[in-house]
Design an enzyme around this catalytic site. Structure first.
Site, PDB file in Angstrom:
ATOM      1  N   GLU A  82       0.822  -1.208   0.000  1.00 39.75           N
ATOM      2  CA  GLU A  82       0.000   0.000   0.000  1.00 39.75           C
ATOM      3  C   GLU A  82       0.858   1.261   0.000  1.00 39.75           C
ATOM      4  O   GLU A  82       0.585   2.222  -0.729  1.00 39.75           O
ATOM      5  CB  GLU A  82      -0.916   0.012   1.234  1.00 39.75           C
ATOM      6  CG  GLU A  82      -1.852  -1.182   1.343  1.00 39.75           C
ATOM      7  CD  GLU A  82      -1.278  -2.299   2.197  1.00 39.75           C
ATOM      8  OE1 GLU A  82      -2.029  -2.834   3.027  1.00 39.75           O
ATOM      9  OE2 GLU A  82      -0.083  -2.633   2.036  1.00 39.75           O
TER      10      GLU A  82
ATOM     11  N   CYS B 163      -2.729  -3.418   7.199  1.00 37.81           N
ATOM     12  CA  CYS B 163      -2.429  -3.741   8.597  1.00 37.81           C
ATOM     13  C   CYS B 163      -2.683  -2.537   9.502  1.00 37.81           C
ATOM     14  O   CYS B 163      -2.583  -1.385   9.095  1.00 37.81           O
ATOM     15  CB  CYS B 163      -0.993  -4.225   8.743  1.00 37.81           C
ATOM     16  SG  CYS B 163       0.260  -3.006   8.286  1.00 37.81           S
TER      17      CYS B 163
ATOM     18  N   ARG C 226      17.413 -23.903  -8.481  1.00 39.66           N
ATOM     19  CA  ARG C 226      18.501 -23.570  -9.392  1.00 39.66           C
ATOM     20  C   ARG C 226      18.010 -22.949 -10.704  1.00 39.66           C
ATOM     21  O   ARG C 226      18.627 -22.029 -11.216  1.00 39.66           O
ATOM     22  CB  ARG C 226      19.332 -24.820  -9.707  1.00 39.66           C
ATOM     23  CG  ARG C 226      19.963 -25.440  -8.463  1.00 39.66           C
ATOM     24  CD  ARG C 226      20.815 -26.649  -8.780  1.00 39.66           C
ATOM     25  NE  ARG C 226      20.078 -27.727  -9.441  1.00 39.66           N
ATOM     26  CZ  ARG C 226      19.293 -28.584  -8.821  1.00 39.66           C
ATOM     27  NH1 ARG C 226      19.102 -28.495  -7.506  1.00 39.66           N
ATOM     28  NH2 ARG C 226      18.679 -29.537  -9.481  1.00 39.66           N
TER      29      ARG C 226
ATOM     30  N   GLY D 262       8.416 -39.935  -4.474  1.00 41.26           N
ATOM     31  CA  GLY D 262       7.877 -40.901  -5.419  1.00 41.26           C
ATOM     32  C   GLY D 262       6.555 -41.479  -4.974  1.00 41.26           C
ATOM     33  O   GLY D 262       5.889 -40.949  -4.071  1.00 41.26           O
TER      34      GLY D 262
ATOM     35  N   SER E 261       1.544 -42.161   1.007  1.00 45.62           N
ATOM     36  CA  SER E 261       1.397 -41.896   2.443  1.00 45.62           C
ATOM     37  C   SER E 261       0.596 -40.621   2.682  1.00 45.62           C
ATOM     38  O   SER E 261      -0.291 -40.588   3.543  1.00 45.62           O
ATOM     39  CB  SER E 261       2.776 -41.781   3.093  1.00 45.62           C
ATOM     40  OG  SER E 261       3.470 -42.998   3.034  1.00 45.62           O
TER      41      SER E 261
END
Length: 374
Positions: free
Chosen positions: A60, A83, A214, A301, A307
């Site tokens: 702002e 803020c 990179r 992977g 999981s």
């Protein structure tokens, strides 16, 4: 088109410009959000700004400075509620009021109980405030920031690179890469906005990755490297271990699982590696969040992906799909996911669909952003 519809369309257009400006802070503002701002007078942009770097001037203020005296009586479009507290910079609401802004359009309220309150202060000063324009896009842009205010785990983005027939690698070992250089550069750009990059130990053993940014502009703080390694099989001479004193490297071992070798753990610690023992994937995420990881970019992977998907711990799924047909049945990207997951992607909300050469990147919403600051 009615006057109201034209006004709403203009508001959305200027907010989209503010969102585009906010993205200029990619990789540089965390743990603060990316924010963009636009000052408009008589359908003309007279000032623009964004939050360029953590600790620097807010969006702002940059936009108001660019507008100068033209800000008086203008409309300010900003992607997050200005803020109302003193942090590393003075309250943005003070600058907005002092500039003589007549109307503020904010995409979304600030979820922080410390920072919010700017809307009420500006309204008390006689400024018209409207909230909610392009709200969904503003939330998505800073999803880790909003998520951090209502969860004890990081915001998780799971990335998979798949062949046209759903494999994650060439079982014959002839192909080093499934996706093209453009897609790989985009992955590095995505890495740059994460607090940590995670893989499973299988990826470390197979590819010996460096897990750094990179092929994209370097972020303000290099993402930490996280390896999910139940039995501490990560070789002490792997690249992530050899560079652990340059970029923090964390191994997540499983509670109650003995190390593969009694000599490995002392060698890893001596190299500067942090070792955490956790009872489950979810417990490991809570531990990472306690260490300041708000955004976790998971590149493992099929086993690691499975999981996260089985425990519903991924918030976004990014698939880079190549036109290559490799053939065979293994290793399939969703081999360890719930049996209905891959077919169910057809019913998931698609947030983004982009081409990188012949590759296609698709981002799926797996969970709604649960934090609503309004």
């Amino acid at each position: 088109m009615s006057a109201a519809a034209r006004s709403a369309s203009a508001d959305a257009s200027y907010m989209r410009r503010a969102l585009a400006l906010a993205r200029e802070g990619w990789g540089h503002t965390a743990p603060n959000p990316m924010v963009g701002a636009v000052v408009v007078v008589d359908d003309t942009i007279v000032g623009e700004g964004h939050h360029a770097r953590y600790g620097d001037v807010h969006a702002e203020v940059n936009a108001l400075r660019a507008a100068g005296d033209r800000a008086r009586g203008a409309t300010l479009y900003v992607t997050l509620e200005p803020c109302a507290h003193v942090g590393k910079t003075p309250p943005c609401t003070d600058a907005v009021i002092a500039a003589g802004i007549a109307r503020v359009v904010a995409a979304v309220r600030d979820p922080s109980p410390i920072a919010r309150g700017g809307i009420e202060r500006m309204q008390s000063a006689g400024i018209q405030v409207d909230v909610g324009v392009e709200r969904a896009a503003a939330l998505e842009l800073n999803a880790p920031f909003f998520h951090a205010h209502c969860s004890d785990r990081p915001w998780v983005t799971l990335k998979l690179a798949l062949s046209a027939d759903g494999l994650v690698a060439d079982p014959a070992g002839k192909l080093r890469w499934i996706t093209n250089a453009e897609s790989r550069a985009e992955v590095h750009r995505l890495r740059a906005n994460g607090d940590a990059i995670a893989v499973g130990v299988g990826t470390v053993l197979a590819d010996d990755p460096l897990l750094t940014v990179r092929d994209a502009p370097p972020p303000r703080v290099p993402p930490r490297r996280v390896v999910f390694d139940s039995a501490l099989r990560t070789p002490p001479d792997s690249r992530v271990v050899r560079t652990a004193r340059s970029v923090e490297t964390i191994l997540i071992a499983r509670t109650g699982v003995a190390p593969a070798s009694p000599r490995t753990e002392p060698a890893l610690r001596a190299a500067g590696v942090t070792i955490a023992r956790c009872a489950s994937v979810r417990d490991s995420l809570v531990w990472l969040r306690s260490r300041g990881v708000r955004a976790l970019f998971v590149e493992g992977g099929p086993k690691l992906a499975g999981s996260f998907l089985r425990e519903s711990l991924a918030d976004r799924l990014v698939i880079f799909r190549s036109p290559l047909v490799i053939g065979g049945n293994e290793p399939r990207g969703f081999a360890f996911a719930p049996s209905t997951f891959e077919a169910g992607l057809a019913d998931r909300r698609v947030l983004e669909h982009r081409r990188f050469g012949d590759d296609v990147m698709t981002t799926y919403e797996l969970r709604e952003l649960s934090c609503s600051p309004d």
